[in-house]
Design a protein around this motif. Structure first.
Motif, PDB file in Angstrom:
ATOM      1  N   ASP A 184       7.542   2.168  13.520  1.00 59.13           N
ATOM      2  CA  ASP A 184       7.212   1.877  12.128  1.00 59.13           C
ATOM      3  C   ASP A 184       8.478   1.929  11.275  1.00 59.13           C
ATOM      4  O   ASP A 184       9.362   2.732  11.534  1.00 59.13           O
TER       5      ASP A 184
ATOM      6  N   GLU B 100       0.016  -0.455  10.727  1.00 60.06           N
ATOM      7  CA  GLU B 100      -0.173   0.462  11.852  1.00 60.06           C
ATOM      8  C   GLU B 100      -1.534   0.254  12.521  1.00 60.06           C
ATOM      9  O   GLU B 100      -1.657   0.305  13.741  1.00 60.06           O
TER      10      GLU B 100
ATOM     11  N   ARG C  52      -4.223   1.378   1.452  1.00 61.82           N
ATOM     12  CA  ARG C  52      -4.008   2.819   1.359  1.00 61.82           C
ATOM     13  C   ARG C  52      -4.393   3.325  -0.032  1.00 61.82           C
ATOM     14  O   ARG C  52      -5.036   4.376  -0.158  1.00 61.82           O
TER      15      ARG C  52
HETATM   16 MG   LIG Z   1       2.782   2.466   7.913  1.00 66.10          MG
END
Ligand SMILES: [Mg+2]
Ligand SMILES: Nc1ncnc2c1ncn2[C@@H]1O[C@H](COP(=O)(O)OP(=O)(O)O)[C@@H](O)[C@H]1O
Length: 374
Positions: free
Chosen positions: A127, A63, A247
């Protein structure tokens, strides 16, 4: 102790440079060879209007790559509209993308434009595009072919919009096509430019920079006393395999910033799965997976939990097997050079518990011959 310090001068003030024009712009951190190449690709791609399909595992930054493409190009002043195709049931996704008119379904109290319409002259980021139903794929394909949208429940009155479409997926769309789950014609429509974001473990050089970036971000927000990461802790962070990619790293740093009350993040502050990598570094260097025994041994020797509170109850509850117990004991014996008394101490038992320990091992056939370790 040597510490990798980060300085507040690396914080990018909101509103600086590009960000003043594009308030949602996020900086793509990393100077490894793959990230430098990726940045070059982004620069080239952002000048064009071509559709882009971004591949990569979850959490790698798909993203943020899409945002960077949008905010580096001529559409930057217009909207970047992310839509998570995996997060909504089909009918809501349809309305999210195309909009709806009042009364077209329960809860449609007024006319609402879809993201494709709101982002006119901007970019729509689709996404998890691999999760779209075949029907939605058909609707999207029609839009890509005509540039026209019709709100759900509207008759006539198709509008023409100009949006750039960037898609992303962690799936292998070719496999999905082979299995009849993804339309091949849509794939070719979308797949004009392909960008692959490599997993973090394939660009470990980026890890220190990312760690410092996230420290900057969270320390300021949390009034934390942390000023840096010790060299050993950084080594463990670099060695860890990061299955959840950036993440996972970001979440870990946030947890550290909230939880650690001293100024340097030390090895022992890190969760055991990250530290365990460091333990194996002292053994002959083979790339190998962390085992249950690795975990247990770390809990005993580093987190100083007692054998009776960790290995014993798990074994009795059949959560671990005899082989695991033997493996842990073998490591203890290696460390203690075959001395069971020292093993008992290493596993945080009181000296009066030594007999009980030996009895337990004997009874469950976990007592290894100590002579081999002398
Ligand atoms: Mg994503
Ligand atoms: N290179 C990077 N620099 C800075 N932050 C990053 C980078 N890559 C990922 N992140 C951050 O990690 C998190 C996950 O990234 P995201 O783009 O949502 O991953 P994906 O879409 O591939 O699952 C986000 O908070 C994002 O800002």
């Amino acid at each position: 102790m040597e510490a990798t310090n980060f300085s507040s001068s690396t914080i990018t003030p909101i509103g600086a440079g590009m960000a003043s024009r594009t308030k949602q712009h996020v900086r793509l951190i990393g100077h490894s060879q793959p990230m430098t190449a990726l940045q070059g690709e982004i620069d080239r791609v952002s000048r064009s209007d071509a559709k882009v399909l971004i591949h990569g595992e979850s959490g790698v930054g798909k993203e943020i790559v899409a945002r960077t493409i949008h905010y580096s190009g001529p559409r930057a002043a217009m909207m970047f509209a992310p839509v998570n195709c995996a997060g909504l049931p089909e009918t809501l996704l349809e309305s999210e993308l195309f909009g709806h008119v009042k009364g077209s379904f329960t809860g449609a109290y007024r006319d609402k434009p879809g993201k494709l319409e709101s982002a006119h002259m901007g970019t729509v980021f689709l996404d998890e595009i691999g999760e779209m139903t075949l029907r939605m794929q058909g609707l999207l394909l029609r839009f890509l072919e005509t540039g026209e949208i019709q709100r759900v429940g509207a008759d006539g009155g198709a509008r023409h919009v100009n949006v750039r479409v960037i898609g992303a997926t962690h799936r292998n769309l070719r496999d999905m096509i082979a299995q009849g789950q993804f339309r091949e014609d849509l794939y070719y429509r979308l797949n004009v430019i392909q960008i692959t974001v490599p997993p973090l473990r394939e660009r470990r050089e980026d890890i220190p920079e990312l760690v410092n970036h996230f420290l900057n971000k969270f320390v300021a927000a949390n009034r934390s006393p942390i000023t840096g990461v010790s060299a050993e802790a950084m080594k463990a962070l670099v060695a860890y395999s990061w299955p959840g990619n950036v993440r996972e790293l970001e979440n870990l740093i946030e947890r550290m910033v909230v939880g650690v009350q001293h100024d340097t993040i030390e090895l022992h502050d890190l969760p055991s799965e990250v530290r365990a990598q460091d333990n194996v570094a002292f053994r002959p260097r083979r790339e190998r997976r962390r085992t249950v025994a690795d975990d247990l041994y770390t809990r005993l020797t580093e987190q100083r939990e007692s054998f009776w509170a960790t290995v014993y109850p798990m074994y009795m509850a059949r959560e671990i097997t005899r082989a695991h117990v033997r493996d842990v004991v073998r490591r203890g014996l290696e460390e203690a050079r075959g001395n069971y008394k020292i093993v008992a101490r290493l596993f945080n038992m009181e000296s009066r518990e030594y007999k009980r320990f030996l009895n337990f091992l004997r009874k469950h056939d976990c007592q290894l011959p100590f002579k081999e370790y002398r």
